[in-house]
Every structure is written in C-alpha cells, then in structure tokens.
Design an enzyme around this catalytic site. Structure first.
Site, PDB file in Angstrom:
ATOM      1  CE  LYS A   1       4.955  -2.063   6.430  1.00 16.20           C
ATOM      2  NZ  LYS A   1       3.636  -2.574   6.873  1.00 16.20           N
TER       3      LYS A   1
ATOM      4  CE  LYS B   1      30.354  21.877   0.825  1.00 15.40           C
ATOM      5  NZ  LYS B   1      31.671  21.215   0.521  1.00 15.40           N
TER       6      LYS B   1
ATOM      7  CB  THR C   1       3.369 -12.402  12.681  1.00 16.29           C
ATOM      8  OG1 THR C   1       2.164 -13.072  13.084  1.00 16.29           O
ATOM      9  CG2 THR C   1       3.011 -11.106  11.982  1.00 16.29           C
TER      10      THR C   1
ATOM     11  CB  SER D   1      29.692  43.468  -2.410  1.00 15.75           C
ATOM     12  OG  SER D   1      29.137  43.904  -1.188  1.00 15.75           O
TER      13      SER D   1
ATOM     14  NE  ARG E   1      -3.328   0.045   2.893  1.00 13.21           N
ATOM     15  CZ  ARG E   1      -3.737   0.230   4.144  1.00 13.21           C
ATOM     16  NH1 ARG E   1      -3.643  -0.737   5.038  1.00 13.21           N
ATOM     17  NH2 ARG E   1      -4.244   1.400   4.497  1.00 13.21           N
TER      18      ARG E   1
ATOM     19  CE1 TYR F   1       4.556  -7.634  13.772  1.00 13.86           C
ATOM     20  CE2 TYR F   1       4.623  -7.130  16.119  1.00 13.86           C
ATOM     21  CZ  TYR F   1       4.279  -7.979  15.079  1.00 13.86           C
ATOM     22  OH  TYR F   1       3.655  -9.170  15.340  1.00 13.86           O
TER      23      TYR F   1
ATOM     24  CD  GLU G   1      -6.578 -11.737  14.769  1.00 14.65           C
ATOM     25  OE1 GLU G   1      -6.822 -10.636  14.221  1.00 14.65           O
ATOM     26  OE2 GLU G   1      -5.586 -11.940  15.489  1.00 14.65           O
TER      27      GLU G   1
END
Length: 450
Positions: free
Chosen positions: A22, A333, A81, A387, A15, A103, A154
C-alpha cells in the site's frame, strides 16, 4: 534534543486490491512512503526506522533509495499499531531522544506541524496529533480538559456525549523513546480485534501521572489512504494544492484542472501551460517558457523562452536551451538542444546533441539503437536537416551542413557540406494503370471464390 522517526509501513492494504504494498502506491508519481519520509526530514532525524511487513523487500528498496541510512525492521505478524512500533525497539536501542511516529499511508503531513509537535514535547511527556473533523464518523475522539488530553475513546466505545466531540485522533505522536517503549510494554490486547493499539499509551501515561497533550492540524494533513478511491482523492488534493501554488507564483495555467503535476515539478513565473499537460518526475521549466497542449514531460529541463508542443514528449535527459522550439509529435530523449534550435514536427531526437540555430525538418530520426547498444548523433550549429532524414548513429553533421530530403546519413558530414543519400527515381510510363488493372482483377477473382 535529537529525534528519530518511526514510520509504520507494514500494512498490506487489502482494500487496494493490489500486489503492490500500500505505501508504495504513488501520489503525484511519488510513493506515499516517500511523502511521509520527506515530511519527517524537516526534523533532521538521527534515525529513520521503517517498520515493514507485506512486501518488505520492495518497501525497503524504495526507502533506502530515498535515504540510504534508513533502518528497516519487519513486523512479521500484524498485531496492531503498538506492536508495530515495538518492532523499532532494537533499532533505537540506547537512543535517548524523542520518537515521532508517522504512517506511510498518510502523505500530506506538513513540516510545520511536526515542528509544533516537537515544541509541545518540551512541556509534555506525550504529544498526540489531532484534527477537527468535518465528519467525525468512526474516528477515535480526543477527550480534552483544557490542554490536557485525558484519553482517546474509540467510536464503538464512546458515549453519546463523547461521540459529539469533533476533535479526533490522527494516530501520530511524539514521545521520548525509552518512555514510549515502556508505555507500549503495558499495552494489552483485550479487545474485539485482539490487537495492541498504540492509542492505549495515552491512558497508561495518564495513570502514571504524566503530562499528555494534543496538537491540532487541519484535517487534510491527516488524510489516510486505504483504497483506490482514497488514492484518487488524495492525488486530487495534491494536484489542487500544487496548481494553486503555481498560480500564486505567477504561472499561467490555461485550464488548471487538466494539468497534472509531479511532486517535484518546478515551473518559473510567466510560463504558460496550456490544457492537458502531464509532468512526470524530475521536470524543471524556467521562466517565460510555453508548454502547449497535450504535451508530456519527464526528467527534463526547459529553459527560458522555449516552446514545447503541442503533443510533444520530453523524456529523461532532454535539455532544452533558451528559445528552442519543439513542436507537435516530436520526442526528445537524452539530448541537448542548443539555443534557438528548432525541431518543429514529427521527429525523434534521442542520444544526441543539436547545435545552436539548427533546423531539424519533419520526419527526422536519430537512429540511436543497434539492437544492443545506444549511439550518439552530433549535429552542429546552423545545420539544416531536410525532412525525412535518417541519421544512423554514431554520426556527426558539421556546422553549416545540410542534408537533402529523404537522406539516410551513415557517414559523418563535413561542415558546410550537402549530404545526399537516396536511390535514383525512375518513372515508368503507363505502369500505374497496368498495376491497378492487375490488382483489381486479382481482387475480383478472390471475391468470386468467396
């Protein structure tokens, strides 16, 4: 009792609609997996086992960058699982301590919750983490009799009475390692999905007459991420919590909802942060600094009394001493800016050191890259850089020196010297009018042809 972590990180996350595994999607610019690992580190685990699957090499690289001792095991087939946890068996061969199952896509677990789970283990064989759900929806329900967890039901298998239960299963548990693998050996896959569910170990343990209980935490800690919408919601939860902590620590956020923080952002009290400031990883801001609007900071250190922005960018390696000034449209930087130095506008200072009380004029650039290698520019104390000065590194400007406006510095400038390096100006009378007339005639001919 020694402890091991087993972190389940094998899911593809369909998804998420992403090529990135993920668990590597970031919250507050840190992969979710790292959030889980850092939460578990409070237990000082003897082993940390990451069960990978999709994108295993990428997941392993990130895990080992956080903990070089992390053990990686691969779940080749996604069979549930319990099957995932079983893949850690060989990594924990001979280990007699407790295992805590986490998880990789549940990033908000708090250290004190894990500690309470371990405490509960002293009087129970198996400990499950549950939460009171505002909307239980399709979560598994924890059926309790007093402190005893009888079973996990469940949603699809629950009766109306069981569905009215709001104490829900997070999926996390703590158990002795060898007992856990013994329980998993009895888990079957006689269900609609044909998968081996870790939740089944509760019923198996109860059949054996073992003591099973559940520890409660607040629902926010169990928030899982399965989609981009979930990811955005999780990041919003983190940001709200982190902003509140800064406010409690005495930091002024002028528009809190517009300030974006990284997981490791450190800000001292009495610092003022204006709207629309973004903190990347690795930023420390000491007390009493001011970060003005629309600035972006990453991998840098800002000392007391410094003022940054608006519209400034501090990149990795930027080190600002006390009472420095970095103004609008300035980028720093890998550079050290000493106390009281000013770089107020429209400049790039990279791979450089700038001495105390030096003033860098607008449009100054340290030309640090020759197309192959980076080179350093060293600017001394009390220097005035005019400058539009180009400093072609490697080059040194001595203490008290000055560069004229528009100078291109290619050689070292001695202390107290003035560097001037620009072409002689010539004014040609009437040439502007002649040039404009010629260009206008050329344009007229082109327009006529069109």
């Amino acid at each position: 009792m020694t402890t091991a972590l087993v972190i389940l990180a094998a899911g593809k996350g369909t998804r998420m609609n992403s090529d990135l595994p993920k668990v590597l999607h970031p919250i507050a610019q840190v992969p979710m997996l790292i959030h889980a690992m850092r939460a578990g580190s409070v237990l000082s685990p003897e082993h940390t086992v990451i069960v990978t699957g999709h994108g295993s090499e990428a997941v392993a690289k990130v895990a080992r960058a956080e903990d070089e001792g992390a053990q990686i095991t691969v779940q080749e087939d996604q069979l549930g699982t319990a099957h995932a946890v079983a893949q850690a068996r060989s990594a924990l061969s001979g280990f007699e301590g407790d295992v805590v199952i986490l998880y990789g896509d549940t990033p908000f677990l708090q250290p004190d919750t894990l500690e309470r789970m371990i405490e509960a283990r002293s009087g129970n064989d198996l400990v499950i983490l549950g939460f009171e759900a505002a909307d239980p929806a399709r979560y598994g329900r924890l059926v309790m009799t007093g402190d005893v967890l009888e079973r996990i039901v469940e949603f699809k298998d629950a009766s109306d009475e069981e569905r009215s239960i709001t104490f829900c299963n997070s999926g996390l548990l703590a158990c002795n390692a060898q007992l856990l693998f013994s329980l998993i050996d009895e888990v079957g896959n006689d269900n609609a999905s044909g998968e081996y569910y870790l939740t089944d170990v509760v019923e198996i343990a109860r059949r054996r007459g073992l003591n099973v209980t559940a520890v409660a935490c607040d629902e926010a800690q169990t928030l899982g991420v399965n989609s981009r919408a979930d990811l955005a919601a999780a990041d919003a939860v983190f940001q709200a919590r982190a902003r509140a902590e800064l406010l409690d620590l005495g930091v002024t956020l002028m528009a809190p909802d517009t300030v974006y923080l990284a997981a490791d952002t450190v800000v001292g009290r009495d610092t003022v942060i204006e709207p629309n400031v973004v903190f990347g990883p690795g930023v420390t801001v000491e007390s009493g600094a001011t970060i003005r609007a629309f600035s972006h900071l990453e991998g840098c250190h800002v000392s007391r009394g410094a003022v940054v922005g608006p519209y400034a960018r501090l990149r990795p390696g930027a080190e600002l001493a006390e009472n420095t000034r970095v103004g609008n449209f300035v980028e720093i930087k890998n550079a050290e800016i000493a106390e009281g130095a000013k770089i107020n506008h429209l400049s790039y200072i990279g791979d450089a050191s700038v001495g105390a009380a030096t003033n860098i004029g607008a449009g100054t650039i340290t030309c640090n890259y020759d197309g192959v290698m980076k080179h350093k520019t060293t600017i001394g104390e009390n220097v005035f850089v005019g400058s539009n000065t180009m400093l072609v590194a490697p080059v040194t400007v001595g203490d008290g020196a000055m560069t004229a406006t528009g100078t291109v510095v290619t050689r070292d400038v001695d202390p107290d010297a003035l560097a001037v390096a620009r072409a002689k100006q010539e004014n040609k009378p009437g040439y502007a009018r002649k040039l404009f007339d010629m260009l206008k005639a050329k344009k007229a001919r082109r327009d006529k042809k069109a």
